[in-house]
Enzyme design. Structure first.
Site, short mmCIF file in Angstrom:
data_model
loop_
_atom_site.label_atom_id
_atom_site.label_comp_id
_atom_site.label_asym_id
_atom_site.label_seq_id
_atom_site.Cartn_x
_atom_site.Cartn_y
_atom_site.Cartn_z
CG ASP A 1 -1.83 -1.14 1.32
OD1 ASP A 1 -2.16 -1.70 0.26
OD2 ASP A 1 -2.23 -1.49 2.45
N1 URA Z 1 -1.16 -5.94 3.93
C1 URA Z 1 -1.66 -4.69 3.96
O1 URA Z 1 -2.69 -4.44 4.56
N2 URA Z 1 -0.98 -3.73 3.30
C2 URA Z 1 0.18 -3.95 2.64
O2 URA Z 1 0.77 -3.00 2.08
C3 URA Z 1 0.70 -5.25 2.63
C4 URA Z 1 0.01 -6.23 3.29
#
Ligand code: URA
Length: 244
Positions: free
Chosen positions: A110
């Site tokens: 993310d």
């Molecule tokens: N899980 C999440 O919630 N975000 C990420 O960036 C990676 C794994």
């Protein structure tokens, strides 16, 4: 048992289109005009198979090898794991490489997650990381808004139901380090998985950092935004049956 990524063999016209900015039709024209050679021999057939690392030359000048590339990057916050984005910088903007647009991320993070991102132009290799069938483990360090309940360890080991998903999450390993701090190992890569797993327990992840993918650990010498090529051992570890 481990195996290496198979050496890529490409048709000559595709090879040229991969390692240069020429289109396939430009490449065919150059080949038919006798401008392309391999080991001193002119190649006139665009269908000629060439190995990815072949020393193909244009008017005698060596072309960049079409060997696949593999990098690890320490992703900072505010960069997106996408080829392009209208509003944000992408992880490709951090690379000082030829044709960065030919690279893709093997397992996205993310925008607000930091840590290990793997980039390659080898689709087989990234598939080995992201395919749900291969159970490739990812390890995250995280901080939560509320104290982490001890029972979360058993709940994650059993699997939890995420909103809108029909199946429980696969068994995951939670190691509570402090009241609001933990390491989590998961083998899946569902959308926002770690945040949604904690959300399912009524908690919220406020900091998330990926430390490892399979046997590939984020190099501690890489500052945020820095990257380096993978070693052969790191690259080939993806083909290992052991992802721990
Ligand atoms: N899980 C999440 O919630 N975000 C990420 O960036 C990676 C794994």
């Amino acid at each position: 048992m481990s195996k290496s990524s198979p050496p890529t063999t490409l048709r000559l016209d595709r090879f040229l289109a991969t390692v240069t900015d020429y289109s396939r039709s430009d490449a065919k024209r150059l080949i038919k005009a006798g401008e392309i050679s391999l080991e001193g021999k002119t190649l006139l057939d665009p269908r000629t198979p060439v190995a990815g690392d072949a020393d193909v030359r244009l008017r005698g000048q060596p072309l960049r090898s079409a060997q696949p590339r593999y990098f690890m990057l320490n992703k900072p916050q505010d960069y997106v794991c996408a080829a392009r984005d209208r509003r944000h910088l992408t992880v490709l903007d951090l690379l000082d490489e030829d044709n960065p647009e030919r690279l893709h991320v093997a397992g996205r993070l993310d925008i607000d997650t930091t840590g290990l991102v793997l980039l390659t132009d080898d689709g087989n290799w990234s598939h080995a990381i992201t395919s749900p069938k291969r159970d490739c483990w990812k390890r995250y360090w995280l901080r939560t808004a509320e104290p982490i309940a001890e029972k979360a360890v058993a709940q994650f080991a059993k699997g939890v139901f995420l909103k809108d998903d029909k199946q429980r999450t696969a068994p995951a390993e939670l190691d509570i380090i402090a009241e609001c701090e933990a390491r989590l190992r998961i083998s899946e890569g569902r959308y926002h998985q770690v945040k949604r797993m904690f959300g399912a327990l009524g908690n919220a992840v406020v900091d998330l950092h990926r430390e490892a993918i399979g046997e590939i650990e984020l190099d501690a010498s890489l500052a945020e935004g820095e990257y380096r090529p993978l070693t052969e051992t790191e690259r080939d570890s993806v083909w290992s049956d052991r992802h721990e």
